[in-house]
Design an enzyme around this catalytic site. Structure first.
Site, short mmCIF file in Angstrom:
data_model
loop_
_atom_site.label_atom_id
_atom_site.label_comp_id
_atom_site.label_asym_id
_atom_site.label_seq_id
_atom_site.Cartn_x
_atom_site.Cartn_y
_atom_site.Cartn_z
N LYS A 143 4.65 3.62 2.49
CA LYS A 143 5.80 3.37 3.35
C LYS A 143 5.55 4.05 4.67
O LYS A 143 4.76 4.99 4.73
CB LYS A 143 7.07 3.99 2.74
CG LYS A 143 7.55 3.43 1.43
CD LYS A 143 8.62 4.32 0.83
CE LYS A 143 9.03 3.87 -0.56
NZ LYS A 143 10.00 2.81 -0.61
N HIS A 259 7.90 -5.31 -10.18
CA HIS A 259 8.94 -4.77 -9.28
C HIS A 259 10.22 -5.60 -9.42
O HIS A 259 10.17 -6.81 -9.54
CB HIS A 259 8.44 -4.80 -7.83
CG HIS A 259 9.35 -4.07 -6.89
ND1 HIS A 259 10.51 -4.62 -6.40
CD2 HIS A 259 9.29 -2.82 -6.39
CE1 HIS A 259 11.12 -3.73 -5.62
NE2 HIS A 259 10.40 -2.63 -5.59
#
Lengths: 379, 379
Positions: A143, A259
């Site tokens: 990220k 996910h």
């Protein structure tokens, strides 16, 4: 007209929670038997085989309380065509458009279970692959979106140097021009390789598989050739059969992390959709996921303690030849929650911490602190 | 670290309904800006470009009532990677796991819209293809599951002889051994061809595309070579990008009918998921569907009159270069409802009647009565 197809007699069972009083529940349950198979007025069916085999059968309707009944319905294994898409369709395709019906669990006979390879690695295979036997696995996410590939590769390097076992793309990393898939996969895999040479560990990098769907094998093969160690897949976006195709591919032999993006609507209602047990346990295992990400209690999202316990059970309960898999509680996880998490989930989990590892200190130090804390608290 | 990627400045806008008081709505709206992009603590972001471009921007938060606010949030077109999977992920990926948030509509700039070919035929293209200008199109579904291919082909023949324009598989027809895909496609296409020679019409047969996902092109090409006239696709099962891939394929040039199986959970709650406008209008058009099936008011399912009106609007409102498409109200439709349906939907629709055509009389007669009734009631 005669009809000569021969049915095996093998049937699978689905447990549905049905909201309503007894009469409503009975009507809805009988509706499922028709709606999910022949989708046709039962009184117009002339074939005895279709009546006997194809139409679903209500085996039991049990009262839970005044406004909730649990139905057990069986279907012939043949109606699934022995593939996951049609299995899902039979479980909940048209029924998804109706109200007050929830898939709680399924019971599949061996003849249907064996159509699914399931997790290639599973709980034990992952431990062997990563050479970690006595503690939860450590995972972090790359990220934030918008960093350049070079910046991302630097983060990956630090994660691996700090002892993170599994480093995955954020699930929103697709093929954006600020960090194209191929470039990112090559550089990030290289970064992990270099760090592994220093640490002597077996950390792996899992790129996110973006669209287009029909290019996934090309993308995954590129990832394999360039040193990636597995894949992150969002079946809510790509479809559960795409996850299965990637997991089943014998040229790739990749561990797969599932996910939950876009899956939330299936569990957002207490009386509609799928149970957490099925959606984050049974189903990804059927599709071949080795690790299942979901939002943990007390984080940014809203799964409860009970729902997380359901997921633990779904990931580990007996499912024929299909291996148990590792739950990956996530969604705003913090390093200071490690003891609480291990206390609840035990050692058989993947601890996924994202942004919180980038707060204060250096990344490598924070990862080491994370690893130390996990070691201290492992059972 | 510096970051040199150059953003176009083009942004797209998403309107979300957010349940809660003003403070809750403000927090949830700001959460979406982060959650759907960087998924990372905003205070840790150092890059000015990521702050300015990548994080979503709350443009407006309007009170609808004490417990409902409408947020307008914009995102840089670049975060979508210009593909439908990541666009969906930005719209609702992680947000799907949160409560009280619903995607109402999107406003896409030309730079993003042009990434989508959209419907190859659309409303006008379908009329031209089927040579029907002045009435709704007629459709029926092959039922029930469990019939042999020969029996199904006989039904298809009668449908086409009776004047049905579009004959589609039931969406549960996958690759079951009682009627394998290839056998069914060849025989049913042949039946339509024979009937067309008699009627002089241009009826078409649309097989359902089953899994496995990675074989869809092979399956679709087989269908093309064997005379099928289009495809039925369930994006809730296969993924919206699979529908797009089939619609975009220049070797196939097939009209595509979208089926709602497994999409129900996205509209089952008033305050969560997608609006009917978006899910059955905007989204299938972006993916390239020419016809969109949904359960009509007053049938076996539960869409309301207002929700059906939303779908009409979503199928026909301006969407850049993307053609309007035809709504296909269905789900327990009956011949006697034809006048009511045309009164509500107008001529620009596909009238889909399944099992009811097989009730009483012969199939050919029932189809002719259906066609006559449509002609009489067309505007």
């Amino acid at each position: 007209m005669s009809h000569h197809y021969s049915y095996s007699g093998d049937r699978f069972t689905v447990v549905y929670d049905i909201t309503g009083n007894e009469a409503v529940a009975q009507t809805k349950a009988e509706g499922i038997c028709i709606e999910q198979t022949i989708e046709f007025p039962a009184d117009l069916v002339t074939s005895e085989e279709i009546k006997r085999h194809v139409i679903g059968q209500l085996k039991n309707l049990q009262k839970i309380n005044e406004d909730l009944y649990q139905a057990e319905i069986s279907f012939a294994v043949e109606v699934t065509g022995f593939e996951i898409i049609q299995l899902l369709n039979v479980l909940f395709g048209n029924t998804s458009i109706q109200t007050g019906i929830k898939v709680v669990s399924v019971n599949l006979p061996e003849s249907l279970l064996k159509a699914f390879r399931g997790p290639r690695f599973g709980r034990e295979g992952l431990r062997k692959l990563l050479n970690v036997s006595d503690r939860p696995l450590l995972c972090s996410a790359l990220k934030p979106m918008g960093l350049s590939t070079e910046e991302l590769a630097n983060i990956v390097y630090d994660y691996a140097l700090g002892g993170i076992d599994i480093i995955k793309d954020d699930h929103g990393f697709a093929n954006q021009s600020f960090s194209p898939f191929e470039e990112r996969v090559a550089k990030c895999s290289e970064a992990v390789f270099k760090a592994n040479q220093i640490t002597g560990k077996k950390s792996i990098y899992l790129p996110n598989i973006p669209g287009p769907t029909m290019d996934i094998f090309e993308k995954a093969e590129y990832a394999k050739q360039n040193g990636a160690g597995g894949l992150l897949v969002s079946p809510g976006l790509l479809g559960f059969d795409v996850l299965r195709a990637l997991a089943d591919n014998d040229d790739l032999r990749f561990p797969i992390m599932s996910h939950p993006a876009m899956l939330g609507s299936f569990t957002s209602s207490k009386n509609h959709g799928f149970s957490h047990y099925f959606l984050y346990g049974t189903l990804p295992r059927l599709a071949g996921a080795d690790m299942v990400v979901f939002p943990v209690f007390g984080g940014r999202f809203s799964f409860s303690v009970d729902e997380c316990q359901e997921i633990i059970n779904g990931c580990s309960d007996d499912l024929g030849q299909l291996s148990p898999v590792l739950p990956v509680p996530a969604g705003g996880m913090r390093v200071d929650r490690v003891p609480e998490m291990i206390d609840f989930f035990g050692n058989d989990m993947v601890l996924l911490i994202g942004g919180n590892l980038q707060r204060g200190g250096t990344l490598v130090e924070n990862c080491k602190r994370f690893l130390d804390l996990v070691r201290e608290n492992s059972r």
